[in-house]
Scaffold this motif. Structure first.
Motif, PDB file in Angstrom:
ATOM      1  N   SER A 275       0.813  -1.160  -0.110  1.00 25.56           N
ATOM      2  CA  SER A 275       0.067   0.020   0.021  1.00 25.56           C
ATOM      3  C   SER A 275       0.827   1.371   0.043  1.00 25.56           C
ATOM      4  CB  SER A 275      -0.983  -0.006   1.273  1.00 25.56           C
ATOM      5  OG  SER A 275      -1.580   1.074   1.080  1.00 25.56           O
ATOM      6  N   ASP A 276       0.472   2.269  -0.540  1.00 22.75           N
ATOM      7  CA  ASP A 276       1.215   3.667  -0.570  1.00 22.75           C
ATOM      8  C   ASP A 276       0.404   4.501   0.291  1.00 22.75           C
ATOM      9  OD1 ASP A 276      -1.359   4.302  -1.787  1.00 22.75           O
ATOM     10  OD2 ASP A 276      -0.546   5.595  -3.011  1.00 22.75           O
ATOM     11  N   ARG A 277      -0.410   3.963   1.352  1.00 26.82           N
ATOM     12  CA  ARG A 277      -1.334   4.945   2.193  1.00 26.82           C
ATOM     13  C   ARG A 277      -1.417   4.405   3.505  1.00 26.82           C
ATOM     14  NH1 ARG A 277      -6.712   6.221  -0.656  1.00 26.82           N
ATOM     15  NH2 ARG A 277      -7.014   7.092   1.409  1.00 26.82           N
ATOM     16  N   ILE A 278      -0.374   3.712   3.990  1.00 26.98           N
ATOM     17  CA  ILE A 278      -0.391   3.086   5.468  1.00 26.98           C
ATOM     18  C   ILE A 278      -0.466   4.151   6.645  1.00 26.98           C
ATOM     19  CG2 ILE A 278       0.444   1.456   6.946  1.00 26.98           C
ATOM     20  CD1 ILE A 278       1.116  -0.314   4.795  1.00 26.98           C
ATOM     21  N   GLU A 279      -1.591   4.238   7.407  1.00 25.83           N
ATOM     22  CA  GLU A 279      -1.428   5.309   8.496  1.00 25.83           C
ATOM     23  C   GLU A 279      -1.387   4.474   9.676  1.00 25.83           C
ATOM     24  OE1 GLU A 279      -3.443   9.056   7.622  1.00 25.83           O
ATOM     25  OE2 GLU A 279      -4.526   7.628   6.273  1.00 25.83           O
ATOM     26  N   GLY A 280      -1.480   4.965  11.099  1.00 26.55           N
ATOM     27  CA  GLY A 280      -1.778   4.565  12.287  1.00 26.55           C
ATOM     28  C   GLY A 280      -0.404   4.585  13.122  1.00 26.55           C
ATOM     29  N   GLU A 281      -0.570   4.191  14.327  1.00 28.23           N
ATOM     30  CA  GLU A 281       0.610   4.477  15.036  1.00 28.23           C
ATOM     31  C   GLU A 281       1.840   3.679  14.530  1.00 28.23           C
ATOM     32  OE1 GLU A 281       1.520   5.643  18.274  1.00 28.23           O
ATOM     33  OE2 GLU A 281      -0.270   6.813  18.315  1.00 28.23           O
ATOM     34  N   SER A 282       3.064   4.155  14.655  1.00 27.99           N
ATOM     35  CA  SER A 282       4.118   3.523  13.916  1.00 27.99           C
ATOM     36  C   SER A 282       4.437   2.235  14.524  1.00 27.99           C
ATOM     37  CB  SER A 282       5.572   4.463  14.329  1.00 27.99           C
ATOM     38  OG  SER A 282       5.299   5.559  13.492  1.00 27.99           O
ATOM     39  N   ARG A 283       4.375   2.072  15.739  1.00 32.02           N
ATOM     40  CA  ARG A 283       4.757   0.670  16.423  1.00 32.02           C
ATOM     41  C   ARG A 283       3.789  -0.298  16.276  1.00 32.02           C
ATOM     42  NH1 ARG A 283       5.395   1.921  22.817  1.00 32.02           N
ATOM     43  NH2 ARG A 283       6.488   3.630  21.997  1.00 32.02           N
ATOM     44  N   GLU A 284       2.440  -0.058  15.910  1.00 34.79           N
ATOM     45  CA  GLU A 284       1.243  -0.896  15.655  1.00 34.79           C
ATOM     46  C   GLU A 284       1.794  -1.363  14.119  1.00 34.79           C
ATOM     47  OE1 GLU A 284      -0.440  -2.419  17.820  1.00 34.79           O
ATOM     48  OE2 GLU A 284       0.396  -1.175  19.345  1.00 34.79           O
ATOM     49  N   VAL A 285       1.997  -0.408  13.343  1.00 33.18           N
ATOM     50  CA  VAL A 285       2.308  -0.795  12.008  1.00 33.18           C
ATOM     51  C   VAL A 285       3.569  -1.626  11.780  1.00 33.18           C
ATOM     52  CG1 VAL A 285       3.092   0.279   9.538  1.00 33.18           C
ATOM     53  CG2 VAL A 285       1.314   1.287  11.050  1.00 33.18           C
TER      54      VAL A 285
END
Length: 420
Positions: A275-285
């Protein structure tokens, strides 16, 4: 090819694909009957201005762009001003005020070329009347610390700004407006790139207020009153002033990922863009992508190894510790902890503008022996993550990715190589 070298080359290809000297000349407008005025803002705006100057055969009547300190590029006919990012300063506010004056009084025979890239929102911090720069600075710090998504941050910014949220396009009216943009936001939403100074905004003051309240950000009474009353409402999409403006994406995160994928494929390694649009908390990603990488490494599903997993977007960090932060290094540290030293898995993550968070470091590298080396050096990886100290962790181990100013910005870049 050695894994780290492969990852480094993929990151460099992603950045190279978005350099203004390559992507701006392909989108030059037709010359107008009247004047040509060039304005812009963002980490890439000075390089974009230089690329426009070099490719444009006609006259430039006036020009002004504002970029981040250290990202200056010398131009002959377009003035380059430097300002602070991500927390704005007076230099950015003064440049924004001058920019509005530069485009006033134009006619329908004139052309305004707006060169916009990531970082432009902080670099154009012109407050609405009754809002002070100090208030905007404090609000910026709170928004950056609370873990809000970039779309939420820019929604708030648009409704307290005298230039963002379509207001720059409104000031240009009735001149023809062409915006050339290097996107740094997930989904390439024009209203979110530099908070959309030349495009209509569908969000409202009520939306901005809801975001502030959601993250429990304290607001001075004057700022809250402007949002509650709707006095700071942005220019809407049906307004004829920004509606008739042209908007072109000249470089995007997706194109950068595709350029990186070609590097791997030339080495005979399959490359998959997640994906080119992953968001969210860095540690969860980080934990999520580690789970996918382990699925590939151990079960050959959903892809076979060797392969590379590519992704972009913009993750966030909710700051709770006192470390040196950075969403890309926080992602990498969480990834490494979740991988637990799994053999054959390597990774790189970095911001394509060369600055991860507020550090002059783009990101870092992960290898299977990273955690073991940390323990041997007396560094507790879990405590480093708890303290939001990704930069301190990777710097101590010599695993930082340092580029200097790249003069472009297509958001975060992540690549995980599973050797098989």
């Amino acid at each position: 090819m050695e894994p780290r070298k492969l990852l480094q080359q993929m990151f460099e290809a992603a950045v190279r694909s978005a350099l203004p000297e390559y992507c701006v000349p392909r989108h030059l407008p037709s010359p107008p009957k009247g004047r040509v005025v060039v304005v812009g803002a963002g980490k890439a705006s000075a390089a974009m201005a230089r690329a426009f100057e070099d490719a444009w055969d006609g006259e430039i009547s006036a020009g002004l762009v504002v970029t981040r300190y250290g990202y200056e590029v010398p131009c002959r006919r377009i003035e380059v001003v430097s300002a602070s990012h991500p927390v704005p300063d007076q230099a950015g506010g003064a440049a924004a005020a001058r920019m509005l004056e530069l485009v006033r009084g134009l006619t329908c025979d004139d052309l305004v070329v707006c060169l916009i890239s990531g970082g432009g929102s902080a670099l154009l911090p012109l407050p609405l009347p009754g809002v002070t720069l100090a208030q905007k600075q404090e609000l910026s710090r709170e928004l950056l610390r609370c873990g809000a998504a970039i779309s939420e941050i820019n929604c708030v910014r648009r409704h307290l700004s005298a230039i963002k949220g379509g207001r720059l396009a409104a000031a240009c009216h009735p001149a023809r407006v062409l915006t050339l943009t290097i996107s740094d936001v997930p989904g390439d939403n024009p209203a979110d790139i530099a908070s959309g100074p030349t495009v209509g905004d569908a969000t409202t003051c009520a939306d901005a207020l809801a975001i502030v309240d959601r993250y429990r950000i304290p607001l001075p009474g004057s700022l809250r009153e402007r949002l509650v009353s709707g006095w700071g409402e942005s220019v809407k999409p049906d307004d004829p002033r920004p509606r008739d403006a042209q908007f072109r994406l000249v470089a995007t995160p997706q194109a950068a990922l595709e350029a990186a994928a070609q590097v791997a494929r030339r080495q005979g390694i399959a490359a998959h863009i997640l994906s080119d649009r992953i968001e969210g908390e860095s540690r969860e990603v980080g934990k999520t992508l580690a789970a996918i990488a382990l699925q590939v490494a151990r079960r050959r599903h959903p892809f076979g190894a060797p392969c590379v997993l590519l992704s972009g977007g913009e993750t966030t960090v909710t700051v709770r510790g006192s470390g040196r932060g950075g969403p890309n290094v926080e992602f990498l540290l969480a990834l490494a902890l979740a991988l637990e030293g799994e053999k054959g898995i390597f990774a790189v993550a970095g911001d394509t503008d060369g600055v991860d968070g507020q550090e002059e470091i783009a990101g870092g590298f992960v290898s299977p022996d990273l955690l073991q080396r940390a323990w041997e050096a007396g560094i507790n990886p879990r405590l480093s993550l708890d303290d939001n100290d990704g930069h301190g962790f990777f710097e101590a181990l010599g695993e930082t990715l340092v580029t200097g100013p790249t003069l472009t910005n297509v958001n975060d870049f992540r690549a995980i190589f599973i050797a098989g």
